[in-house]
Write a protein that holds these residues in place. Structure first.
Motif, PDB file in Angstrom:
ATOM      1  N   LYS A 347       0.819  -1.213   0.000  1.00  0.00           N
ATOM      2  CA  LYS A 347       0.000   0.000   0.000  1.00  0.00           C
ATOM      3  C   LYS A 347       0.853   1.264   0.000  1.00  0.00           C
ATOM      4  N   ASN A 348       2.156   1.092   0.168  1.00  0.00           N
ATOM      5  CA  ASN A 348       3.039   2.249   0.186  1.00  0.00           C
ATOM      6  C   ASN A 348       3.555   2.514  -1.233  1.00  0.00           C
ATOM      7  N   PRO A 349       3.429   3.741  -1.742  1.00  0.00           N
ATOM      8  CA  PRO A 349       3.846   4.001  -3.122  1.00  0.00           C
ATOM      9  C   PRO A 349       5.338   3.842  -3.366  1.00  0.00           C
ATOM     10  N   LEU A 350       6.156   3.887  -2.304  1.00  0.00           N
ATOM     11  CA  LEU A 350       7.597   3.798  -2.508  1.00  0.00           C
ATOM     12  C   LEU A 350       8.020   2.478  -3.156  1.00  0.00           C
ATOM     13  N   GLN A 351       7.361   1.386  -2.785  1.00  0.00           N
ATOM     14  CA  GLN A 351       7.747   0.114  -3.391  1.00  0.00           C
ATOM     15  C   GLN A 351       7.411   0.106  -4.890  1.00  0.00           C
ATOM     16  N   ARG A 352       6.356   0.833  -5.275  1.00  0.00           N
ATOM     17  CA  ARG A 352       6.033   0.955  -6.705  1.00  0.00           C
ATOM     18  C   ARG A 352       7.061   1.843  -7.397  1.00  0.00           C
ATOM     19  N   TYR A 353       7.430   2.941  -6.753  1.00  0.00           N
ATOM     20  CA  TYR A 353       8.454   3.813  -7.327  1.00  0.00           C
ATOM     21  C   TYR A 353       9.755   3.032  -7.523  1.00  0.00           C
ATOM     22  N   TYR A 354      10.095   2.197  -6.536  1.00  0.00           N
ATOM     23  CA  TYR A 354      11.326   1.413  -6.595  1.00  0.00           C
ATOM     24  C   TYR A 354      11.319   0.470  -7.800  1.00  0.00           C
ATOM     25  N   ARG A 355      10.200  -0.208  -7.995  1.00  0.00           N
ATOM     26  CA  ARG A 355      10.090  -1.111  -9.140  1.00  0.00           C
ATOM     27  C   ARG A 355      10.112  -0.333 -10.458  1.00  0.00           C
ATOM     28  N   ASP A 356       9.417   0.805 -10.490  1.00  0.00           N
ATOM     29  CA  ASP A 356       9.288   1.562 -11.734  1.00  0.00           C
ATOM     30  C   ASP A 356      10.605   2.184 -12.198  1.00  0.00           C
ATOM     31  N   VAL A 357      11.377   2.773 -11.263  1.00  0.00           N
ATOM     32  CA  VAL A 357      12.607   3.434 -11.714  1.00  0.00           C
ATOM     33  C   VAL A 357      13.640   2.434 -12.220  1.00  0.00           C
ATOM     34  N   ARG A 358      13.576   1.205 -11.743  1.00  0.00           N
ATOM     35  CA  ARG A 358      14.528   0.193 -12.237  1.00  0.00           C
ATOM     36  C   ARG A 358      14.363  -0.046 -13.738  1.00  0.00           C
ATOM     37  N   ALA A 359      13.149   0.170 -14.237  1.00  0.00           N
ATOM     38  CA  ALA A 359      12.899  -0.050 -15.664  1.00  0.00           C
ATOM     39  C   ALA A 359      13.730   0.881 -16.537  1.00  0.00           C
ATOM     40  N   GLY A 360      14.126   2.019 -15.976  1.00  0.00           N
ATOM     41  CA  GLY A 360      14.900   2.980 -16.752  1.00  0.00           C
ATOM     42  C   GLY A 360      16.227   2.440 -17.240  1.00  0.00           C
ATOM     43  N   LEU A 361      16.767   1.455 -16.542  1.00  0.00           N
ATOM     44  CA  LEU A 361      18.037   0.852 -16.955  1.00  0.00           C
ATOM     45  C   LEU A 361      17.900   0.096 -18.269  1.00  0.00           C
ATOM     46  N   HIS A 362      16.673  -0.250 -18.629  1.00  0.00           N
ATOM     47  CA  HIS A 362      16.436  -1.063 -19.816  1.00  0.00           C
ATOM     48  C   HIS A 362      15.800  -0.271 -20.946  1.00  0.00           C
ATOM     49  N   PRO A 364      16.353   2.718 -23.858  1.00  0.00           N
ATOM     50  CA  PRO A 364      17.511   3.207 -24.610  1.00  0.00           C
ATOM     51  C   PRO A 364      17.865   4.654 -24.277  1.00  0.00           C
ATOM     52  N   PRO A 365      19.163   5.006 -24.420  1.00  0.00           N
ATOM     53  CA  PRO A 365      20.285   4.093 -24.636  1.00  0.00           C
ATOM     54  C   PRO A 365      20.702   3.432 -23.329  1.00  0.00           C
ATOM     55  N   MET A 366      21.167   2.188 -23.392  1.00  0.00           N
ATOM     56  CA  MET A 366      21.598   1.473 -22.204  1.00  0.00           C
ATOM     57  C   MET A 366      22.927   2.043 -21.709  1.00  0.00           C
ATOM     58  N   ASP A 367      23.166   1.877 -20.404  1.00  0.00           N
ATOM     59  CA  ASP A 367      24.332   2.493 -19.781  1.00  0.00           C
ATOM     60  C   ASP A 367      25.644   2.072 -20.433  1.00  0.00           C
ATOM     61  N   ASP A 368      25.786   0.791 -20.755  1.00  0.00           N
ATOM     62  CA  ASP A 368      27.055   0.328 -21.308  1.00  0.00           C
ATOM     63  C   ASP A 368      27.341   0.972 -22.655  1.00  0.00           C
ATOM     64  N   MET A 369      26.290   1.171 -23.464  1.00  0.00           N
ATOM     65  CA  MET A 369      26.465   1.807 -24.764  1.00  0.00           C
ATOM     66  C   MET A 369      26.842   3.271 -24.593  1.00  0.00           C
ATOM     67  N   THR A 370      26.215   3.929 -23.624  1.00  0.00           N
ATOM     68  CA  THR A 370      26.521   5.338 -23.376  1.00  0.00           C
ATOM     69  C   THR A 370      27.969   5.522 -22.939  1.00  0.00           C
ATOM     70  N   ILE A 371      28.421   4.649 -22.040  1.00  0.00           N
ATOM     71  CA  ILE A 371      29.803   4.749 -21.562  1.00  0.00           C
ATOM     72  C   ILE A 371      30.797   4.573 -22.714  1.00  0.00           C
ATOM     73  N   GLN A 372      30.508   3.658 -23.622  1.00  0.00           N
ATOM     74  CA  GLN A 372      31.384   3.460 -24.778  1.00  0.00           C
ATOM     75  C   GLN A 372      31.388   4.696 -25.680  1.00  0.00           C
ATOM     76  N   VAL A 373      30.215   5.294 -25.885  1.00  0.00           N
ATOM     77  CA  VAL A 373      30.116   6.522 -26.692  1.00  0.00           C
ATOM     78  C   VAL A 373      30.933   7.638 -26.050  1.00  0.00           C
ATOM     79  N   LEU A 374      30.815   7.769 -24.714  1.00  0.00           N
ATOM     80  CA  LEU A 374      31.552   8.818 -24.002  1.00  0.00           C
ATOM     81  C   LEU A 374      33.065   8.577 -24.076  1.00  0.00           C
ATOM     82  N   ALA A 375      33.465   7.315 -23.991  1.00  0.00           N
ATOM     83  CA  ALA A 375      34.885   6.992 -24.101  1.00  0.00           C
ATOM     84  C   ALA A 375      35.420   7.383 -25.477  1.00  0.00           C
ATOM     85  N   ASN A 376      34.681   7.021 -26.513  1.00  0.00           N
ATOM     86  CA  ASN A 376      35.092   7.371 -27.877  1.00  0.00           C
ATOM     87  C   ASN A 376      35.148   8.884 -28.061  1.00  0.00           C
TER      88      ASN A 376
END
Length: 385
Positions: A347-362, A364-376
Motif C-alpha cells: 500500500k506504500n507508493p515507494l515500493q512501486r516507485y522502486y520497481r518503476d525506476v529500475r525499468a529505466g536501466l532497460h 535506450p540508450p543502455m548504460d554500457d552503450m553510453t559509456i562506450q560513446v563517451l569513451a570514444n
C-alpha cells in the motif's frame, strides 16, 4: 481547462499538476491489477495535451523539448506508467516534425487525427533481436504485392497497445537488405494484440505483443527507410529520463511527508529533526538538483541548436539519460531508507516507485552503450587537439 487554450507555460504546468494529482489517486489500483490507465490517457486527450507537439503549420502548438520534459515529469509524479506511455506518442510526433522525413501529405493526415485524439507509437523490438538500438535486423518482413505492402511478424513491448490508433512498424523488406518503417492503422485486418505484459515495473503501460498476420497497407505507408539517418541523435528520447526524474521527485515528497508526521515515542517530535534523516533528505535533494539542471539544460541546448549542432549531441544526450536514471534509482532508495520497513508495504507508493525506476536501466540508450560513446568522444577530443 484545455492546454490548447492556455498561453502561459506556468498555467499549463498548473493544469498538468491537477491532472497529475488525479493520476496519483488511480496509480495504486492500476499497479495492483496490472491494468491499463484508460482514464488517465483519456484525461490527457480531453485536455488537448496529446496534441501539443503537433507542428504549428498544421494548427498545433509545437511545444519545445524543454516544455515537453517538464510536463512529462509532472505526469510521472502522479503515475510513471502513464508518463512513459504518453511520452512515446508526444516524442514521436515531435521527432517527425523535426526530421521532416515523412511524406508531407501522410504526416499532415496523422497530425490532423492526433488533434482529434488519435495516438501513435513505434513497434520496433522483437523477441530475437532485442532492443533496436543494439543493431539487430527485424525478423518482421514486408513484401511488395502490387500497389500494396504485406507485413508479417511479431513485435514486443508495444507500449500503449490497448489504445493506439497507429503503429510504426519496422520491417525487413523481403529479398533485400533494406529495413523500413511502415505506418499501420489499428483498423487493419490481421492486427492482433496479445496481452503478454507481465513486468513488475510500470505495470500500467500495456506494453503487449503486436502480431501482424498478412497485414496489407498501401504503398505510401512505407513511410521511411531506416539507415544511417536512423542513428542520428534524438532529443525527444529525453522523455525517458524525465519520467524517472518525476518518479524520484514523488519519492522524495513521500519521504519528507512521512518524516514530518512520524513521531515514535522514543524521541521528541517527529523524525524530521534526526540528523541521519536530514542527511538522506539532503542527499536526495542534491541528486534531484543535479538531474534537473543536467536534463533541462540539455533540452534547452537541443531547442536552441540547428540540425548540424544537434548531430553532435549524441554523447551528452546519452549522459543525461544515464545520470538522471541512475540518480532516480538512488533517490528512491534513499527515500525507502528514510521510511524504513513501511516502504515495502504494497500500500506504500515507494515500493512501486522502486520497481518503476529500475525499468529505466532497460530503456535506450543502455548504460554500457553510453559509456562506450563517451569513451570514444573523450579519446577523439584528445586526438584532435
Amino acid at each position: 481547462m484545455n492546454f490548447q487554450k492556455i498561453e502561459s507555460f506556468d498555467q499549463q504546468l498548473d493544469l498538468m499538476n491537477i491532472l497529475s494529482q488525479r493520476f496519483s489517486t488511480r496509480a495504486y489500483q492500476v499497479d495492483i491489477e496490472g491494468s491499463f490507465p484508460y482514464e488517465n490517457i483519456q484525461d490527457l486527450k480531453d485536455t488537448g495535451y496529446t496534441a501539443l507537439t503537433v507542428p504549428k503549420k498544421y494548427g498545433g502548438r509545437e511545444i519545445s523539448l524543454y516544455e515537453m520534459l517538464h510536463f512529462q515529469e509532472k505526469i510521472a509524479e502522479g503515475d510513471g506508467a502513464t508518463a512513459l506511455s504518453i511520452g512515446w506518442h508526444m516524442g514521436i510526433i515531435k521527432n517527425l516534425t523535426e526530421k521532416n522525413s515523412w511524406n508531407e501529405r501522410i504526416f499532415k493526415k496523422i497530425c490532423e487525427e492526433v488533434k482529434n485524439g488519435s495516438l501513435i507509437n513505434s513497434a520496433a523490438t522483437e523477441p530475437r533481436t532485442g532492443s533496436p538500438t543494439r543493431g539487430g535486423k527485424p525478423e518482421t518482413t514486408a513484401l511488395k504485392t502490387g500497389a500494396n505492402w504485406t507485413v508479417n511478424g511479431r513485435k514486443t513491448f508495444t507500449t500503449m497497445a490497448p489504445v493506439l490508433d497507429y503503429f510504426i512498424v519496422s520491417a525487413t523488406i523481403k529479398d533485400t537488405n533494406r529495413v523500413g518503417n511502415f505506418l499501420i492503422p489499428r483498423s487493419s485486418e490481421g492486427i492482433v494484440i496479445e496481452e503478454t505484459w507481465d513486468s513488475i515495473a510500470l505495470r500500467g503501460t500495456g506494453s503487449h505483443d503486436l502480431i501482424l498476420q498478412d497485414v496489407t497497407v498501401p504503398e505510401e505507408n512505407f513511410v521511411e527507410q531506416i539507415g544511417i539517418d536512423g542513428k542520428k541523435p534524438s532529443g525527444w528520447l529525453l522523455h525517458i529520463p524525465a519520467c524517472y526524474l518525476g518518479i524520484a521527485k514523488a519519492a522524495k515528497k513521500h519521504a519528507i511527508e512521512f518524516s514530518l508526521e512520524y513521531a515514535p515515542n522514543s524521541i521528541e517530535g517527529s523524525i524530521i529533526n534526526l540528523p541521519n534523516v536530514r542527511q538522506k533528505i539532503g542527499e536526495m535533494e542534491l541528486k534531484l538538483m543535479e538531474s534537473e539542471y543536467f536534463l533541462h539544460s540539455v533540452a534547452k541546448q537541443w531547442d536552441d541548436s540547428d540540425e548540424h549542432a544537434r548531430g553532435k549531441m549524441g554523447p551528452i544526450l546519452g549522459a543525461a539519460k544515464l545520470t538522471v536514471t541512475n540518480n532516480a534509482i538512488a533517490v528512491v532508495d534513499l527515500a525507502m531508507r528514510v521510511v524504513g520497513a513501511r516502504s515495502l508495504s504494497m500500500k506504500n507508493p515507494l515500493q512501486r516507485y522502486y520497481r518503476d525506476v529500475r525499468a529505466g536501466l532497460h530503456n535506450p540508450p543502455m548504460d554500457d552503450m553510453t559509456i562506450q560513446v563517451l569513451a570514444n568522444h573523450a579519446i577523439m577530443d584528445i586526438q584532435k587537439s
